[in-house]
Motif scaffolding. Structure first.
Motif, PDB file in Angstrom:
ATOM      1  N   THR A 318      29.325  50.781  43.153  1.00  0.00           N
ATOM      2  CA  THR A 318      29.159  50.552  41.719  1.00  0.00           C
ATOM      3  C   THR A 318      29.618  49.157  41.294  1.00  0.00           C
ATOM      4  N   ALA A 319      29.981  48.313  42.272  1.00  0.00           N
ATOM      5  CA  ALA A 319      30.443  46.942  42.006  1.00  0.00           C
ATOM      6  C   ALA A 319      31.631  46.926  41.043  1.00  0.00           C
ATOM      7  N   THR A 320      32.608  47.792  41.318  1.00  0.00           N
ATOM      8  CA  THR A 320      33.798  47.880  40.475  1.00  0.00           C
ATOM      9  C   THR A 320      34.996  47.279  41.207  1.00  0.00           C
ATOM     10  N   LEU A 369      34.862  40.032  40.683  1.00  0.00           N
ATOM     11  CA  LEU A 369      33.659  40.737  40.240  1.00  0.00           C
ATOM     12  C   LEU A 369      32.429  40.208  40.961  1.00  0.00           C
ATOM     13  N   ARG A 370      32.322  38.886  41.106  1.00  0.00           N
ATOM     14  CA  ARG A 370      31.170  38.319  41.820  1.00  0.00           C
ATOM     15  C   ARG A 370      31.151  38.792  43.273  1.00  0.00           C
ATOM     16  N   LYS A 373      30.104  42.422  43.643  1.00  0.00           N
ATOM     17  CA  LYS A 373      28.655  42.521  43.409  1.00  0.00           C
ATOM     18  C   LYS A 373      27.887  42.125  44.672  1.00  0.00           C
ATOM     19  N   GLN A 374      28.392  41.118  45.398  1.00  0.00           N
ATOM     20  CA  GLN A 374      27.766  40.748  46.671  1.00  0.00           C
ATOM     21  C   GLN A 374      27.836  41.911  47.666  1.00  0.00           C
ATOM     22  N   ARG A 376      28.040  45.104  46.935  1.00  0.00           N
ATOM     23  CA  ARG A 376      27.104  46.144  46.493  1.00  0.00           C
ATOM     24  C   ARG A 376      25.678  45.782  46.887  1.00  0.00           C
ATOM     25  N   LEU A 377      25.299  44.529  46.699  1.00  0.00           N
ATOM     26  CA  LEU A 377      23.950  44.093  47.052  1.00  0.00           C
ATOM     27  C   LEU A 377      23.686  44.310  48.537  1.00  0.00           C
TER      28      LEU A 377
END
Length: 403
Positions: A318-320, A369-370, A373-374, A376-377
């Motif tokens: 969930t990119a948390t 956060l960045r 997100k990487q 999660r991607l």
């Protein structure tokens, strides 16, 4: 194809066994789950065959006493070294684990042994049968050091009438499964896994309570939880308290609640049913018994977590960003790996003020956060978990083909 699956110790691991058992049986394969008595209820009425035929791993290790019993306490306290973890997994009690599973395998005659990563006796049973064995996703791989396990496994191989392997990687000779790609693995010491995209939710019927929708949206949302394993350390109904050094879930939760009360946020704290007693909480901190964690993480700005492997994976999916407050088993190693990967930080000051400070710092750090997100991607680029069925079929077919 006949698949014997093992599930030991943790309720979170039963979900993985159930997931793969349902995938395989849905593809027409016969699956039998061997588990411990206290986990059997997870599999009842779920469309799979399961029997409580395995002795309790921690119970047997503790009963062995001496250095093995001490190793269990070190693992519980989060201070286990690779050698002490190897003693818990493959100490004097392993022969009993082997004999129990061997009896089931003798009757079931599997083509594949899909094992809980904590169940190393299953490796020896598979070797005796001449079939492949594969470990399911698990945080236990983080402290499962093949080199430390090898001498003990070879000792029990001899006791079971098997030749010594002399190869640390015999533990993963046929591969292992995971939900994270190699660059983001929490077991960097193991060969790359067959990695799949983690399913979004364990329960498709889950939904958030309506009151959560009405929470203020002008402040960051922090979710805090201790998972399903730490409540196992509560005193027993008979009044027996856990030995010194084991984590007290109520104390951890009170520190979380008081720390978040000092933070400018909106917080939801899941106690997993643990009674926290008297605690000084602010109005913006909402304490509940449980909440669908994967759903709430979709909207959370920060996850204050104990660092269990399932929670870590759900946070990545969930990119948390994570503030990790580790207490036992694989959690300290997961906390270090979270920090190393830049997707969160370990909370080293576990006082309420320390927790508040760590969360405040993370909420203001855009780089974390960045980075998450990487991660999660990268997980979204993995094949779906359903493709594990064809991969396991290919493994069995290749193994059984004439060489």
């Amino acid at each position: 194809m006949r698949v014997l699956c093992t599930s030991v110790l943790s309720p979170s691991q039963t979900r993985e066994a159930l997931r793969f058992a349902l995938l395989l049986s849905g593809a027409g394969h016969e699956v039998h789950i061997a588990t411990e008595e206290h986990l059997l209820g997870t599999f009842l009425d779920r469309g799979v065959t399961a029997t409580a035929c395995l002795p309790s791993l921690f119970g047997a290790a503790t009963a062995a006493g001496g250095e093995t019993g001490d190793a269990v306490e070190l693992l519980h306290s989060g201070a286990a070294s690779p050698d002490t973890a190897a003693l818990v997994l493959a100490g004097p009690h392993l022969l009993g684990q082997f004999k129990a599973l061997d009896a089931v395998a003798h009757d079931f005659k599997p083509d594949l042994l899909l094992r809980d990563a904590m169940d190393v006796a299953a490796c020896l049973v598979a070797e005796k049968l001449g079939i492949p064995h594969v470990a399911m996703p698990s945080g236990a791989k983080g402290f499962t050091d093949p080199a430390a396990l090898l001498p003990r496994l070879d000792q029990w191989r001899c006791a079971a009438g098997l030749p010594p392997r002399g190869d640390p990687l015999s533990l993963t000779a046929h591969g292992h499964l995971d939900y994270l790609p190699p660059a983001w693995t929490f077991a960097p010491h193991l060969p790359p896994a067959l990695a799949y995209r983690q399913p979004a939710f364990s329960d498709p019927r889950a939904k958030l309570p309506s009151w959560i929708v009405g929470l203020p949206s002008d402040r960051p949302l922090v979710y805090a939880g201790i998972g399903c394993a730490m409540p196992l350390f509560l005193p027993s109904p008979e009044g027996h308290r856990p030995p010194p050094g084991r984590p007290d879930p109520a104390t951890v939760l009170r520190s979380m609640i008081e720390g978040l009360s000092r933070l400018d946020c909106v917080a939801v704290v899941s106690t997993s049913g643990v009674a926290v007693g008297q605690v000084d909480s602010a109005p913006h901190v909402h304490v509940v018994d449980s909440v669908p964690q994967p759903l709430l993480l979709e909207a959370a700005d920060l996850f204050l977590t104990h660092g269990g492997y399932t929670s870590v994976r759900e946070s990545i999916s969930t990119a948390t960003p994570m503030a990790v407050l580790p207490r036992t088993a694989d959690q300290p190693m997961n906390a270090r790996r979270v920090t190393e990967l830049g997707i969160g930080h370990e909370v080293t000051d576990c006082t309420p003020s320390g927790i508040a400070s760590a969360c405040r710092r993370l909420l203001g750090d855009d780089s974390v956060l960045r980075r998450v997100k990487q991660a999660r991607l990268a997980t979204l680029a993995l094949p779906t978990v359903e493709t594990a069925v064809s991969d396991l079929e290919s493994l069995v077919n290749h193994h059984s083909a004439p060489q």
